[in-house]
Design a protein around this motif. Structure first.
Motif, PDB file in Angstrom:
ATOM      1  N   SER A1395      34.666  44.895  28.372  1.00 58.26           N
ATOM      2  CA  SER A1395      35.482  44.213  29.616  1.00 58.26           C
ATOM      3  C   SER A1395      35.587  42.596  29.402  1.00 58.26           C
ATOM      4  O   SER A1395      36.701  42.114  29.553  1.00 58.26           O
ATOM      5  N   LEU A1396      34.581  41.793  28.581  1.00 56.51           N
ATOM      6  CA  LEU A1396      34.684  40.722  28.586  1.00 56.51           C
ATOM      7  C   LEU A1396      35.844  40.445  27.259  1.00 56.51           C
ATOM      8  O   LEU A1396      36.648  39.272  27.302  1.00 56.51           O
ATOM      9  N   GLU A1397      35.796  41.275  26.349  1.00 58.78           N
ATOM     10  CA  GLU A1397      36.710  40.959  25.242  1.00 58.78           C
ATOM     11  C   GLU A1397      38.179  41.187  25.799  1.00 58.78           C
ATOM     12  O   GLU A1397      38.939  40.547  25.714  1.00 58.78           O
ATOM     13  N   ILE A1398      38.481  42.147  26.654  1.00 60.24           N
ATOM     14  CA  ILE A1398      39.609  42.415  27.207  1.00 60.24           C
ATOM     15  C   ILE A1398      40.218  41.292  28.043  1.00 60.24           C
ATOM     16  O   ILE A1398      41.278  40.721  28.125  1.00 60.24           O
ATOM     17  N   LEU A1431      46.352  48.819  34.186  1.00 59.54           N
ATOM     18  CA  LEU A1431      46.208  48.835  35.803  1.00 59.54           C
ATOM     19  C   LEU A1431      44.903  49.658  35.976  1.00 59.54           C
ATOM     20  O   LEU A1431      44.373  49.674  37.158  1.00 59.54           O
ATOM     21  N   THR A1432      44.727  50.691  35.200  1.00 57.67           N
ATOM     22  CA  THR A1432      43.562  51.877  35.370  1.00 57.67           C
ATOM     23  C   THR A1432      41.996  51.105  34.932  1.00 57.67           C
ATOM     24  O   THR A1432      41.215  51.938  34.714  1.00 57.67           O
ATOM     25  N   SER A1433      41.995  49.954  34.550  1.00 58.13           N
ATOM     26  CA  SER A1433      40.682  49.333  34.075  1.00 58.13           C
ATOM     27  C   SER A1433      39.862  49.568  35.027  1.00 58.13           C
ATOM     28  O   SER A1433      40.079  49.508  36.456  1.00 58.13           O
ATOM     29  N   SER A1434      38.512  50.154  34.668  1.00 54.86           N
ATOM     30  CA  SER A1434      37.428  50.048  35.708  1.00 54.86           C
ATOM     31  C   SER A1434      36.790  48.707  35.941  1.00 54.86           C
ATOM     32  O   SER A1434      35.696  48.638  36.727  1.00 54.86           O
ATOM     33  N   ARG A1439      40.477  43.614  35.947  1.00 54.56           N
ATOM     34  CA  ARG A1439      41.457  43.961  36.839  1.00 54.56           C
ATOM     35  C   ARG A1439      41.937  42.181  37.618  1.00 54.56           C
ATOM     36  O   ARG A1439      43.083  42.319  37.872  1.00 54.56           O
ATOM     37  N   SER A1440      40.899  41.594  37.741  1.00 54.45           N
ATOM     38  CA  SER A1440      41.280  40.048  38.295  1.00 54.45           C
ATOM     39  C   SER A1440      42.020  39.441  36.996  1.00 54.45           C
ATOM     40  O   SER A1440      43.150  38.844  37.737  1.00 54.45           O
ATOM     41  N   LEU A1537      46.605  45.231  44.005  1.00 54.64           N
ATOM     42  CA  LEU A1537      46.210  44.274  45.103  1.00 54.64           C
ATOM     43  C   LEU A1537      45.909  43.035  44.580  1.00 54.64           C
ATOM     44  O   LEU A1537      45.859  41.960  45.106  1.00 54.64           O
ATOM     45  N   SER A1538      45.002  42.932  43.468  1.00 48.17           N
ATOM     46  CA  SER A1538      44.686  41.695  42.791  1.00 48.17           C
ATOM     47  C   SER A1538      45.922  40.993  42.484  1.00 48.17           C
ATOM     48  O   SER A1538      45.892  39.744  42.523  1.00 48.17           O
ATOM     49  N   TRP A1539      47.072  41.507  42.067  1.00 48.90           N
ATOM     50  CA  TRP A1539      48.189  40.991  41.646  1.00 48.90           C
ATOM     51  C   TRP A1539      48.895  40.236  42.948  1.00 48.90           C
ATOM     52  O   TRP A1539      49.431  39.130  42.984  1.00 48.90           O
ATOM     53  N   LEU A1540      48.830  41.142  43.965  1.00 47.24           N
ATOM     54  CA  LEU A1540      49.480  40.673  45.164  1.00 47.24           C
ATOM     55  C   LEU A1540      48.705  39.644  45.768  1.00 47.24           C
ATOM     56  O   LEU A1540      49.308  38.520  46.368  1.00 47.24           O
TER      57      LEU A1540
END
Length: 1792
Positions: A1395-1398, A1431-1434, A1439-1440, A1537-1540
């Motif tokens: 997740s840190l890499e992405i 969008l489907t990242s866990s 997601r942020s 929701l993070s995007w909004l």
């Protein structure tokens, strides 16, 4: 003073100013000559006003304008010129644009100069002065200036960049908005539509530029009243204003305040008032807005918003009154073009008063609102007194009767005080006003209460204000002829018989106050007077003077007899009660000296002489209280009237002979006060306040004094009696001075052994003699001392002929000041040399020196006191409808006293510097470095005034100070050293001296040339106090430092203006301009030489080993201040700072880095800015990055027009665009010696390793990315090119390869700073150099990214953002390729990527793209697609970052910009992609019944084909991935929701709403109650919160209501509660757009929610309904009938099934809730229908739950909110209703 003599003086003074000011400019003597004579012109206008011809006026303005807009400027020069300039243009109506035209570009160039902080920092005071200057200029800019300004700054109009702030700040400051209607097509009509579109379509509060637009529109509206159609924009304007206030509507999370909003109450109010027109609905809209905010004005709703509301109401009333003044009471002016049909009508004025009045009376009683609301009352009371004053007077009468609400009494007393004049001067509109004056005076007397000081002070203020405005004369017995008296006037005449009773009662209350306070101090001699007691003393005096000042002798005589009978038989303690009693006598004596003095002075003198008949009394340290009381009383009454005092000179002299040397300190103080007051009053020329007393004393039938109450008085008709001292007065004072002073000086000269207290008393007597008679003591007279003065013009003292002293006070023919100075000097030397414990005498000696040097009868303290008194009286007693305030007689007298002081002060300000002055200065230096702290402070204050008085006199003390600082101990004691530092600091112990007066801040290099080296050598002590003083000196130097000009360039236009001014004076002499030029060049060379000598001295010290590290740092900081743009740093300077980069001390390294940046910036390769025609850019796409057309070859690179700034071409294509060409840095062999040294240093491996090692240790408090490091690397790369990279390559590699985890964060941060700095520094490099740079940088970046850590990646994000900021994206194509490749590489890893890499790769790409925005559409589209894929990242972190990246990619999607033409992605595409998936997850969005309402409502947005394709694609991907479908869809929702959340909260999206986003409202509401997933619930609530803080576009309101209607069908009652809460906030924020069908639709929604099956929903809906009723949204009568019918349902009926009973209960509860909402909508008032509603509710008190609890809650809230004013509210109820309420009360005596 005769008018003819004043006219001659004014003419002579003006000619002198014209001659010398013009000569100063033509001879290039600006810093000394022009500044002096400009200040003299300012002083001339203070005394004589604008007493010169229009030609002179115009020439003065033009000359000062040209002097201000010089190519170079200093702050202190700017301050003087701007002060004079603003006074010249203070009355704008006197000069029209046809007579005066000022070019705008020179002012703009000066603004750019002072706001360019790259090299030179200007203090904020200078910027503020410049802003004031431009505000006064812009009305005189030429008509074509508007088009020129738009062409100059329009390219900055980029809503995606902070450049829009700069543009709007410039437009707000410069744009002219006033002019004749025929010129409007060339003025505001060029920009109005576009600016208004920007304001209405975008929420500028997010970026902080809305305040500039509000200021601009407010000014535009005020300057063009009735000429602009504001109707289409009113709703949006008011919506933004209400939002900016930050009212607490709805849940606390939904409050609308935005931290960046900076609306000014004055601008908002001015805009609203100026928009009012008989042809638009602005008045009704204002009424709607004020109705909405009215509940928040109540005292119980205290909060930060109340202060803002009070300010708005006050300013609204003030501007409205000002507009009425413009339209009805002021002569026609060129700058106001108001059509007659657009002027305010009487009906509109009445409507405005009716709208604002309830809010004012509500706010008047709030915790902090009395002051603002009183000011608003003043405005309304003059507009329509008949509508305002009756209620206020009734409130006062009610408060006077009610003893339980003292705060209401204080507020009403304040309110009546400020409207007292309005009650008197408009008998045709409010005839009863005058009839209330005498009753109010009588009824308020009980407010004088020794137990309540606040109430007492308010009462004194009221009595004083009213007494000043009226004439107290008993007219009841006067036979009046004629029949022109009205009934009210006849009644008022009969009321005057009560004035005698009022005066007697007033005196009785004063007696009670005095006696009450005296009881609190049984041992008064041991108690000091506090500030409150001093204030009470002044109020007693002021009230007594006001009451007796305009009272007939018939009323005064018995009143004074009563006072004297009371006083003569009592002895008061002299701390509190005695002072109040003496103040009362003093007040009467000031009003009627001829009545009081003949009785009081002989009485006091007789008693004092009797009490001091024996020698024991003189020498006793304890004085008899009777003696003290008589001395106090005498000291007060001798401060009244000079002519009367002369009669008692013998008695007063005898008293002084007995008491001046009394041992008791209090007696001695009173005696000194008598001495000073007597002399001052006898020989002081001053106006006497004689208010036509003879007319009152001999009242005739032809004079009706009541008609003069509160009326204005013409200056020509003033009854002012001047006291001009004559020979008799001077003889009395001369005799007294000679006798007293010679005795005191003889004691000083002949006494060998001094007793400290006796010596102090003697010095005190000398001090009082000088203060009393100093005005007529000639100045110190000796040989003139010439300072180092380079001025070529004369600076002469101006003296009015009528104030020339014909009498001079001497001591046996010798100059009195010379004689006193000689004796005091000898005494000082003896005290400093031999006598111990001499602090107190030395302190008085400092005071004597100050008086001898500077006191000539017009000191600043007395001037400030007179000015403040005049301003206060003018403000309280003004008539706001009259242009000059309609001054009354009392205010005219105050103004005359102020004018006289200004005349005296103007001619006493300047005196020649003599040898005695120099000797006195040296004496003061000795005392300033003595062993006593208090003496040091007193001497420093006197020296500070000395330096101000004699320009350049600092040079006299510099040698002494430098010696004290540099000579080592013990030759210099620690006290001397500390005194020297304090003298340099020049501020310790005195708040009146500003930091600009710090000697080390002197702008003259001839002073700092010696002082600065001495300061950094001041190493005598390491004590904290000493070190703190040195540090404060350096801080003052830095804070007030302004680079002095070597040579002030006078433009040709300034020379022409000076020549024109000179030609207007016939007596001007010929000037030698060549000699002036040579003298100016000599001065410049002298300044330059001193500067270089200072540099050399500091370098010698810093390169030596004499300094400790702390003092070395101070020296470097001083060297930093000496860096100038017009002087290139020398090789020794460069070597010093370059070597300091690797110093072991962190603070030294920090200073060295900052200075090196300045040095490198000043040594950079200079080249002119390049511009090309906008035609060379065929469209927006030519400014965007297209990877297929990237300049990958040298030819393509050289043929490209690189545009660095993002705002170029954003919204329009200007005629020319600034571009960047390649200007490579010089080769190493072409460098200068200094540059070669810098490069060689970095070539040294040891130096480079130490440099980077130390930089890894330097972190700020948070360890964040350090921009100062980046700037240093950028400057190095810009100057030295790839040579720098070659030098640092190995050091960077070692930082990357080091494996020490403890330093990994700092090492990575430093590498990021270096890489970003070098990339930014390559702005002008050639293609090959840039390619070579990236060949090196890309592997470094890859290595860093590969080894990225959690705490490090934010640093690289900052680095990439800085690389891209204001840089051409085409130049950075390799950086974009690198970051895109990194993202794609991580994508290819699939699930193996962490997740840190992405997250880090997405963040890096977003950082570099976020600074380019619209210019990289291809990458924006890629980020949009990338966001959809992830969008489907866990991972919450991923997601942020996805939300952040999506927000960045859609920033260009806003209504102000046509983003489709930019090929950038739009938010609708993402919503179309995501919403079907989210709705699929929600299974019909969780409705009560599965419907297809969502698809029907959004049929225009989502077709079945689109929905189907998206779902099939998602299901296929879901099958391939193998994850649970619900979990995948939930993750999608979280990402969305993070995007909004970023979309609605991010400041770079000023319009976050789109039609498609409404689709998410039901989903958000549903998941705000999803307790199974706390993260999802929190995200939903946060998004809802940010949505509610954003104003909805008016076009989306119907769809919003439809969406809310659909969301009402959500299954979860928590979700439905969220729906109602959002509806609350949205309803309030968008209230001005909700009309007609929309409002009815909103009401239907609320009524449906009010009948919801869940009680929690119904309760919140009831709150929403109550709020709508408070805002007057809905018709209360219609709702009342509806809810009465529902409440009439009998829930207790036993008939029917269980379901039927539940329906009846539900129906009844809905009705009860609705009725309760109506009651709650009026929390602070009782409309006529409320009692009946309460009775209906009381019938349900015993119904089943929840009805019973609802009724109890409503009744409880009603009691709580109406308790404060229940005495008033209960009048609305019948007796039976009150009894019913009492029966229902929780407490039996609650409504007793």
């Amino acid at each position: 003073m005769s008018q003819s003599c004043l006219a001659e003086d004014a003419e002579f003074f003006l000619n002198e100013i014209k001659d010398q000011l013009s000569a100063s400019v033509l001879l290039l003597d600006i810093k000394q000559g022009a500044l002096f004579w400009s200040s003299q012109l300012n002083r001339y206008m203070q005394i004589f006003g604008l007493r010169f011809t229009k030609r002179d006026h115009i020439e003065f303005v033009k000359l000062h304008y040209e002097l201000i807009v010089s190519e170079e400027q200093e702050t202190f020069i700017l301050d003087v010129f701007v002060q004079t300039f603003t006074r010249l243009l203070k009355r704008r109506e006197l000069l029209s644009p046809e007579e005066l035209c000022l070019p705008w570009r020179p002012a703009y160039k000066l603004w750019k100069l002072m706001n360019d902080t790259k090299f030179r920092y200007f203090p904020e005071s200078g910027k503020s002065q410049l802003k004031t200057f431009i505000e006064h200029c812009r009305a005189y800019f030429p008509v074509e200036s508007t088009a020129e300004m738009l062409a100059e700054w329009k390219h900055l109009f980029c809503p995606l960049d902070y450049s829009i702030q700069q543009a709007l700040r410039l437009f707000d400051l410069f744009l002219p908005t006033v002019g004749p209607p025929e010129s409007h097509s060339q003025m505001y009509r060029l920009w109005f539509d576009e600016f208004m579109g920007l304001y209405t379509n975008l929420d500028g509060a997010k970026m902080g530029w809305d305040a500039q637009l509000v200021n601009l529109f407010a000014r535009l509206a005020a300057d063009n009243i009735g000429l602009i159609d504001w109707e289409p924009h009113l709703a949006t304007i008011l919506s933004y204003m209400v939002k900016a206030v930050g009212l607490p509507v709805g849940p606390s999370a939904y409050h609308f305040y935005h931290s960046n909003s900076a609306y000014g109450a004055s601008s908002c109010s001015l805009w609203l008032v100026a928009m009012i027109s008989p042809t638009n609905s602005c008045m009704e809209r204002i009424g709607q807005m004020l109705n909405a905010i009215a509940p928040f004005m109540h005292p119980s709703n205290d909060g930060s918003h109340q202060y803002v509301l009070h300010q708005i109401i006050r300013k609204l009333c003030s501007w409205f009154t000002t507009r009425v003044q413009w339209e009805r009471y002021e002569e026609r002016r060129w700058d106001y073009y108001i059509p007659d049909d657009q002027k305010l009508t009487d009906d509109q004025i009445s409507q405005f008063v009716d709208i604002v009045k309830p809010l004012i009376f509500t706010g008047l009683f709030s915790k902090h609102g009395a002051h603002n609301m009183a000011a608003a009352l003043t405005s309304l009371s003059f507009l329509q007194p008949e509508r305002v004053l009756p209620q206020l007077v009734d409130s006062l009468y009610s408060s006077l009767k009610n003893l339980t609400e003292p705060y209401r009494l204080g507020a009403t007393l304040t309110g009546v005080r400020v409207v007292a004049r309005a009650m008197m001067i408009q008998p045709d509109r409010y005839p009863e006003g005058r009839l209330h004056i005498i009753p109010i005076l009588q009824l308020c007397l009980p407010g004088i209460d020794s137990n309540d000081w606040d109430k007492t002070m308010n009462t004194f203020h009221l009595i004083s204000a009213m007494a000043i405005l009226i004439s107290m004369v008993d007219c009841s017995g006067v036979h009046l002829h004629g029949s022109d008296l009205t009934e009210n006037e006849r009644e008022l005449y009969s009321q005057t018989a009560q004035l005698q009773d009022f005066i007697f009662m007033f005196i009785d209350r004063l007696f009670l106050l005095i006696e009450g306070l005296s009881l609190d101090y049984p041992n008064a001699n041991k108690i000091k007077t506090c500030e409150m007691e001093k204030r009470m003393e002044s109020l007693v005096f002021f009230a007594t003077t006001s009451v007796f000042g305009k009272t007939s002798a018939k009323l005064i005589e018995p009143a004074y007899e009563k006072i004297w009978r009371y006083m003569s038989g009592k002895v008061f303690e002299v701390i509190v009660a005695g002072r109040l009693a003496a103040a009362m006598i003093y007040g009467v004596a000031s009003a009627r000296p001829s009545m009081v003095l003949p009785q009081v002075i002989p009485y006091c003198c007789k008693n004092i002489l009797e009490l001091t008949a024996t020698e024991d009394v003189i020498t006793d340290s304890r004085a008899d209280n009777s003696l003290l009381w008589n001395l106090l009383l005498l000291s007060e009454v001798v401060s009244t009237d000079g002519p009367e005092l002369v009669k008692y000179s013998g008695d007063i002299a005898a008293v002084l002979d007995r008491t001046l040397h009394m041992t008791n300190s209090t007696s001695h103080t009173f005696a000194c006060n008598i001495l000073h007051s007597y002399m001052h009053e006898v020989i002081e020329m001053q106006p006497r306040y004689v208010a036509c007393s003879e007319k009152l004393d001999s009242l005739s039938a032809d004079y009706i004094p009541m008609r003069d109450w509160g009326m204005a008085c013409n200056q020509e008709d003033l009854c002012i009696d001047w006291h001009i001292p004559g020979e008799k007065e001077f003889e009395c004072v001369q005799t007294m001075v000679r006798k007293i002073l010679l005795d005191e000086l003889k004691y000083l000269d002949e006494t060998e052994q001094y007793e400290r207290e006796e010596l102090t008393r003697r010095l005190r007597v000398i001090t009082e003699c000088i203060k009393g008679a100093g005005k007529y003591m000639p100045p110190l007279d000796s040989q003139t001392h010439t300072l180092d003065d380079d001025s070529v013009v004369h600076r002469r003292k101006f003296v009015l002929k009528e104030t020339e002293k014909t009498f001079l006070i001497t001591l046996n023919g010798e100059n009195a000041r010379n004689r006193i100075l000689r004796s005091v000097h000898e005494l000082m030397m003896r005290l400093l040399g031999k006598i111990a414990d001499s602090a107190k005498p030395l302190h008085y000696i400092c005071h004597v020196y100050k008086l001898l040097l500077f006191y000539f009868g017009a000191d600043l303290k007395s001037g400030e006191s007179k000015t403040n008194s005049y301003k206060a009286a003018k403000h309280v007693l003004r008539n706001p409808l009259i242009p000059d305030g309609g001054k009354i007689h009392y205010v005219h007298v105050k103004k005359t006293a102020v004018t006289l002081w200004r005349v005296m002060h103007a001619q006493l300000k300047f005196q020649p510097l003599t040898k005695l002055h120099v000797d006195a200065c040296h004496d003061l230096v000795k005392m300033a470095t003595s062993n006593y702290d208090d003496v040091q402070v007193a001497a420093r204050e006197t020296l500070a005034e000395f330096f101000l008085q004699f320009q350049g006199s600092e040079q006299l003390v510099i040698p002494t100070l430098c010696g004290l600082l540099t000579i080592p101990p013990p030759q210099v004691t620690e006290e001397q050293f500390k005194g020297a530092l304090g003298l340099i600091l020049n501020k310790e112990g005195s708040e009146s001296v500003t930091s600009q007066m710090c000697l080390a801040s002197n702008r003259n290099y001839a002073v700092t040339r010696f002082l600065w080296p001495a300061i950094i050598q001041a190493q005598h002590s390491d004590k904290p106090l000493i070190q703190q003083m040195v540090e404060r000196i350096i801080e003052h130097i830095i804070d007030s430092h302004d680079i002095p000009l070597f040579y002030f360039k006078v433009s040709d236009r300034a020379r022409e203006a000076a020549l024109d001014l000179r030609l207007s004076y016939d007596g001007a002499a010929d000037l030698d301009l060549v000699a002036g030029q040579l003298a100016a060049e000599a001065r410049a060379e002298k300044y330059r030489g001193s500067y270089h000598e200072l540099i050399e001295d500091l370098l010698e010290l810093l390169n030596s080993d004499k300094l400790q590290w702390k003092h070395r740092e101070l020296g470097l900081r001083l060297m930093q201040l000496l860096q100038r743009a017009d002087v290139v740093a020398s090789y020794p300077e460069v070597k010093l700072f370059c070597d300091s980069l690797v110093d072991v001390t962190p603070s030294i390294r920090k200073v060295a880095g900052e200075v090196m940046s300045k040095i490198l910036y000043n040594r950079k390769h200079r080249h002119e800015r390049q511009y090309v025609s906008g035609a060379k850019f065929p469209g927006y796409w030519s400014l965007q990055l297209n990877t297929e057309q990237a300049p990958i070859t040298e030819e393509a690179w050289n043929n490209s027009n690189f545009v660095e700034k993002m705002y170029w071409g954003c919204t329009n294509m200007p005629e020319r665009i600034q571009v960047t060409r390649s200007f490579p840095p010089p080769a190493p062999e072409e460098l200068s010696e200094a540059d070669r040294y810098i490069l060689d240093s970095f070539s040294d491996e040891q130096f480079t390793n130490k440099f980077f090692h130390y930089m890894t240790l330097e972190e700020n408090n948070e360890g964040d990315f350090q921009h100062n490091h980046l700037v240093l690397f950028q400057d190095l790369a810009r100057n030295y090119g790839l040579a720098l990279v070659d030098c640092c390559e190995s050091a960077i590699d070692s930082l990357l390869t080091d494996t020490d985890h403890k330093t990994e964060k700092s090492r990575q941060r430093l590498v990021a700073e270096f890489v970003s700095g070098v990339i930014r520094g390559s702005k002008y490099w050639t293609f090959n150099q840039v390619m070579e740079l990236f060949d090196w940088a890309i592997p470094v970046i890859k290595t860093a990214i590969t080894n990225i850590a959690d705490e490090v990646y934010p640093h690289w994000g900052s680095a990439f953002a800085n690389c891209s900021t204001q840089r051409e994206p085409k130049k950075l194509f390799r950086l974009f390729e690198l970051l895109l490749g990194e993202v794609k590489t991580v994508q290819q890893k699939g699930d193996s990527a962490t997740s840190l890499e992405i997250a880090s790769r997405i963040y890096f790409l977003q950082s570099v793209v976020g600074r380019q925005r619209w210019r990289v559409p291809e990458i924006n589209r890629y980020m949009s697609n990338l966001g959809r894929e992830l969008l489907t990242s866990s991972s919450p972190l991923v997601r942020s970052k996805i939300g952040y990246a999506l927000c960045t990619s859609y920033e260009a999607d806003m209504p102000y910009i046509n983003s489709f033409s930019w090929n950038n992605p739009v938010r609708a595409d993402l919503i179309r992609h995501c919403l079907p998936l989210v709705e699929h997850f929600d299974e019909g969005i969780g409705m009560k019944e599965t419907t297809t309402e969502s698809q029907k409502r959004l049929g225009d947005v989502f077709t079945d084909d689109v929905v189907g394709k998206v779902k099939v694609a998602f299901e296929n991907s879901h099958t391939a991935v193998g994850k649970g479908q619900d979990e995948e869809e939930k993750l999608i929702l979280k990402s969305v929701l993070s995007w909004l959340e970023y979309n609605f909260d991010w400041h770079m999206t000023p319009q976050p709403w789109t039609q498609e986003m409404l689709c998410f409202l039901p989903i958000i509401c549903k998941h705000s109650a999803d307790f199974s997933d706390p993260e999802l619930m929190t995200q939903s609530k946060d998004v809802a919160k940010y949505m509610c803080k954003t104003l909805l576009p008016v076009t989306l309101l119907p769809q919003f209501l439809d969406t809310i209607k659909e969301a009402m069908n959500l299954k979860s009652w928590h979700a439905r509660v969220m729906v109602v809460e959002m509806l609350q906030s949205m309803m309030f924020l968008n209230q001005f757009h909700l009309y007609g069908d929309l409002r009815q639709q909103l009401l239907d929604l609320i009524l449906d929610l009010l009948s919801d099956e869940r009680i929690e929903v119904r309760l919140v809906a009831a709150e929403t309904l109550s709020g709508g009723l408070q805002f007057h949204f809905f018709d209360v009568q219609q709702l009342l009938d509806h809810f009465k019918k529902l409440a009439a349902t009998r829930p207790r009926s036993k008939t029917g099934s269980k379901e039927e009973k539940e329906r009846r209960l539900h129906r009844c509860h809905t009705g009860v809730l609705g009725l309760g909402a109506i009651v709650s909508a009026y929390p602070y008032e009782v409309p006529e229908f409320i009692p009946d509603v309460l009775m209906i509710l009381s019938d349900h008190i015993h119904d089943a739950q929840p009805i019973q609890q609802t009724v109890k809650d409503v009744l409880s809230d009603f009691r709580r909110t109406h308790l404060d004013s229940w005495l008033e509210h209960k009048q609305k109820f019948t007796v039976d209703q009150l009894m019913a309420l009492a029966d229902l009360s929780v407490s039996a005596n609650y409504y007793a």
